[in-house]
Structure formats: C-alpha cells, structure tokens
Design a protein around this motif. Structure first.
Motif, PDB file in Angstrom:
ATOM      1  N   THR A  69      20.567  -0.757  -7.002  1.00 23.47           N
ATOM      2  CA  THR A  69      21.868  -1.358  -6.719  1.00 23.47           C
ATOM      3  C   THR A  69      22.934  -0.772  -7.625  1.00 23.47           C
ATOM      4  O   THR A  69      24.040  -0.431  -7.195  1.00 23.47           O
ATOM      5  CB  THR A  69      21.806  -2.882  -6.906  1.00 23.47           C
ATOM      6  N   LEU A 101      23.673   2.900  -6.606  1.00 19.21           N
ATOM      7  CA  LEU A 101      24.346   3.044  -5.318  1.00 19.21           C
ATOM      8  C   LEU A 101      25.820   2.679  -5.394  1.00 19.21           C
ATOM      9  O   LEU A 101      26.603   3.119  -4.539  1.00 19.21           O
ATOM     10  CB  LEU A 101      23.642   2.179  -4.259  1.00 19.21           C
ATOM     11  N   VAL A 102      26.204   1.867  -6.385  1.00 18.70           N
ATOM     12  CA  VAL A 102      27.622   1.531  -6.528  1.00 18.70           C
ATOM     13  C   VAL A 102      28.461   2.796  -6.698  1.00 18.70           C
ATOM     14  O   VAL A 102      29.556   2.916  -6.138  1.00 18.70           O
ATOM     15  CB  VAL A 102      27.827   0.587  -7.735  1.00 18.70           C
ATOM     16  N   ALA A 146      28.340   4.550  -3.149  1.00 24.68           N
ATOM     17  CA  ALA A 146      28.858   3.802  -2.007  1.00 24.68           C
ATOM     18  C   ALA A 146      30.309   3.411  -2.195  1.00 24.68           C
ATOM     19  O   ALA A 146      31.016   3.162  -1.218  1.00 24.68           O
ATOM     20  CB  ALA A 146      28.020   2.542  -1.771  1.00 24.68           C
ATOM     21  N   THR A 168      30.484  -2.537  -4.476  1.00 22.61           N
ATOM     22  CA  THR A 168      29.282  -3.301  -4.811  1.00 22.61           C
ATOM     23  C   THR A 168      28.719  -4.017  -3.592  1.00 22.61           C
ATOM     24  O   THR A 168      27.510  -4.165  -3.468  1.00 22.61           O
ATOM     25  CB  THR A 168      29.599  -4.335  -5.905  1.00 22.61           C
ATOM     26  N   TYR A 205      28.814  -3.021  -0.341  1.00 25.45           N
ATOM     27  CA  TYR A 205      28.071  -2.065   0.472  1.00 25.45           C
ATOM     28  C   TYR A 205      26.810  -1.599  -0.247  1.00 25.45           C
ATOM     29  O   TYR A 205      25.759  -1.405   0.382  1.00 25.45           O
ATOM     30  CB  TYR A 205      28.952  -0.854   0.814  1.00 25.45           C
ATOM     31  N   ALA A 206      26.890  -1.408  -1.547  1.00 26.69           N
ATOM     32  CA  ALA A 206      25.721  -0.957  -2.302  1.00 26.69           C
ATOM     33  C   ALA A 206      24.605  -1.989  -2.250  1.00 26.69           C
ATOM     34  O   ALA A 206      23.448  -1.658  -1.973  1.00 26.69           O
ATOM     35  CB  ALA A 206      26.113  -0.659  -3.749  1.00 26.69           C
ATOM     36  N   SER A 210      23.208  -2.388   1.430  1.00 29.95           N
ATOM     37  CA  SER A 210      22.353  -1.258   1.811  1.00 29.95           C
ATOM     38  C   SER A 210      21.022  -1.316   1.075  1.00 29.95           C
ATOM     39  O   SER A 210      19.960  -1.089   1.665  1.00 29.95           O
ATOM     40  CB  SER A 210      23.069   0.059   1.504  1.00 29.95           C
ATOM     41  N   THR A 234      23.137  13.007  -1.189  1.00 30.82           N
ATOM     42  CA  THR A 234      24.518  12.526  -1.048  1.00 30.82           C
ATOM     43  C   THR A 234      25.489  13.574  -0.505  1.00 30.82           C
ATOM     44  O   THR A 234      26.277  13.278   0.412  1.00 30.82           O
ATOM     45  CB  THR A 234      25.016  11.965  -2.395  1.00 30.82           C
ATOM     46  N   ASN A 238      26.280   5.052   3.633  1.00 29.36           N
ATOM     47  CA  ASN A 238      25.715   4.255   2.540  1.00 29.36           C
ATOM     48  C   ASN A 238      24.268   3.860   2.822  1.00 29.36           C
ATOM     49  O   ASN A 238      23.416   3.864   1.928  1.00 29.36           O
ATOM     50  CB  ASN A 238      26.561   3.001   2.320  1.00 29.36           C
ATOM     51  N   ALA A 243      20.886   4.971   0.652  1.00 36.16           N
ATOM     52  CA  ALA A 243      19.873   4.030   0.185  1.00 36.16           C
ATOM     53  C   ALA A 243      18.488   4.436   0.681  1.00 36.16           C
ATOM     54  O   ALA A 243      17.502   4.340  -0.061  1.00 36.16           O
ATOM     55  CB  ALA A 243      20.222   2.611   0.650  1.00 36.16           C
TER      56      ALA A 243
END
Length: 301
Positions: A86, A89-90, A93, A96, A98-99, A102, A154, A174, A178
């Motif tokens: 998490t 991914l912030v 993405a 927060t 969406y992170a 996902s 990415t 996103n 993930a």
C-alpha cells in the motif's frame, strides 16, 4: 496561563502503538494456546482409551504445533507486505485511495484464487509438507522481488494506459501496477492455506475442525504482529525495501520450520536455499528511495 495537559509526540505515539499491538497479539496468542491445550488434552484422553497410541499422538501434536507457528509467521509476512505494498503503490498511483483499493482487490483476489486452485491438489498429494515449504520459498522470492517488478512494469503500464488520459486508464493502470507487484506472492499465500490445513489435520471431523480454527487464529495473531511492526516501526526505521526483505525472511523461516519438523525431501532444501540467496541479496543490495520526504512531509512519509 491555563493548565498544560500531557502531550504525546510522534515518537511516543509510535512506541505506544507498537506496544499496544504486540500486547494484543500476545493476549490473543495466549488465549488460543490455552483453548487449544484444553481441547488437545480432551482429545488425547479419548484417543488413548481407544488405541493406546500416546507416543504417536505426542509426535503428531508436536508437528501440529510447528505448523501453527509456521502459519503464524506466514500471516505475519502477509500482513506486513500488505502495509508495504500500500505504501509503495501510493508513489505510483498518485492517491492513497486508489493505492489502497488496488492493493486490496489484488490481495484478496490473489489469496482466494490461490486457495481455490490448490484445494484439490492439497488433498491428493502424498507430501503436503514439501508443497508447503516450496510455496513458502516461492512466496519469499516473489515478495522480495515485488518492488523490482513494480518499478519495471510501471513505465510500460504508463505508456500503454497513460494515467492522465482519462479516469479509466488511471484506474486500470493502478490495478495493473498492483498486479505486477502482488499477483504472484498473493496467489502463493492462498495456495499455502489448503496444505497448512492438511498438515494440521489429525483425523476425525471434530479434531480437524478444532485445528482449522486454531490455524486461522494463529495466522491472525501473526497478522496482528506483522501489521503492528510494519506499520509503526519497520517502515519508518528500515524503509520499504528493508521491510519487504524482513517479511520475506518470515515466509522463509515458516518454510524452514515445517521442513525441519517433517523431514522433507531435498527439493525443499534446494528451494529454501535459493530463496535465502535471493532474499539475502535484496537485503544487502537495498533499494533506492521511492520518494525523498522534505520539510513537513517527514511527518507523513
């Protein structure tokens, strides 16, 4: 001037949260152990009256406890990785919300998919311990390399689904990021569960149901410890890459425990050795920072 109340700084709050989480995990573990011990004693009396196999029961009980501890470590690794993924991914993405969304979709989807695929296999194989160890070794390797997979995927995802083109491409991109980091390790997490259930089974419907409940409880206890350590201590102290490596080590130790107790095949030793080399390499090499906080960002990142 008015009276000054007690103020809690960031460091003090982190320490208090860490202590509280560990205390909760410890109390739950004690409760699970006490309930499991009482039910084990009753089951032991019933079986000893029936067949007099006290020594066999003792060995089986020791092996079952090893599986419980191993699966608790696996839960610790899984939930620590959930926090780290998490967090990572912030930065990819851009949000927060969406992170986290996902991460949760891929995490739950991977665990359920892996468990569903491995259920029939777990009941048919002759050596569930060997499969469990190999899956834990695979989890350690895939978790340790998950940040590398995220970095590598990415640029390709952003070119194919530009995040600034539309809301749809942002969400799809996103989700795919993930998946790049989490799809394989979460599938292996789920696949390990049916094998852990079979390893903890002792025969008889009541014994199997009791062990299934204890297995899930120990896994939850491990998850509490993993979330607490990763969320309030490890990520701020050793960073994302260090926390990923430590979580992968937990999965590795989980496999080692089962392999040692069950006297598994050479394939287990080979897979654990490969995983140890990969995890050790990730720990030694480290990773460059995903984001360098400045100013007030240091209170958040």
């Amino acid at each position: 001037p008015g009276r000054r109340g007690w103020r809690c700084g960031v460091t003090t709050l982190v320490v208090l949260l860490l202590i509280a989480g560990l205390i909760i995990g410890f109390l739950v573990a004690v409760a699970v152990w006490a309930v499991g011990r009482s039910s084990d004693d009753v089951a032991a009396e019933v079986r000893s009256v029936g067949d007099g196999g006290s020594s066999t029961h003792s060995l089986r009980r020791t092996g079952t406890r090893a599986v419980m501890v191993a699966y608790a470590l696996s839960g610790c690794a899984a939930l620590a990785l959930q926090i780290v993924w998490t967090r990572a991914l912030v930065f990819f993405a851009g949000s927060t919300t969406y992170a986290f969304s996902s991460m949760l979709v891929v995490f739950l989807g991977g665990v359920s998919f892996g468990s569903a695929c491995a259920t029939r296999m777990a009941g048919a194989v002759r050596s569930p311990a060997e499969w469990f160890v190999v899956l834990q070794a695979g989890l350690a390797v895939s978790a340790a390399t998950s940040m590398w997979m995220l970095r590598a995927a990415t640029p390709v995802i952003d070119v194919t689904w530009p995040p600034d083109a539309s809301w749809q491409t942002l969400v799809v991109g996103n989700f795919l990021k993930a998946c790049a980091a989490m799809a394989l390790p979460t599938t292996l997490m789920g696949a390990a569960f049916p094998f852990a259930v079979r390893l903890s089974a002792r025969g008889g419907d009541d014994g199997d149901l009791a062990n299934l409940g204890r297995l899930y409880a120990w896994n939850t206890v491990g998850g509490i410890v993993g979330v607490t350590l990763a969320g309030v201590w490890l990520v701020p102290r050793v960073g994302i890459a260090g926390t990923v490596a430590l979580a992968a080590m937990c999965a590795l130790v989980s496999g080692v425990i089962v392999a040692a107790r069950r006297h598994s095949e050479p394939l287990c030793a080979a897979s654990l050795a490969v995983a140890a080399v990969v995890v050790g390499g990730v720990w030694i090499r480290g990773e460059s920072a995903l984001h360098v906080p400045v100013g007030s960002e240091r209170l958040v990142f």
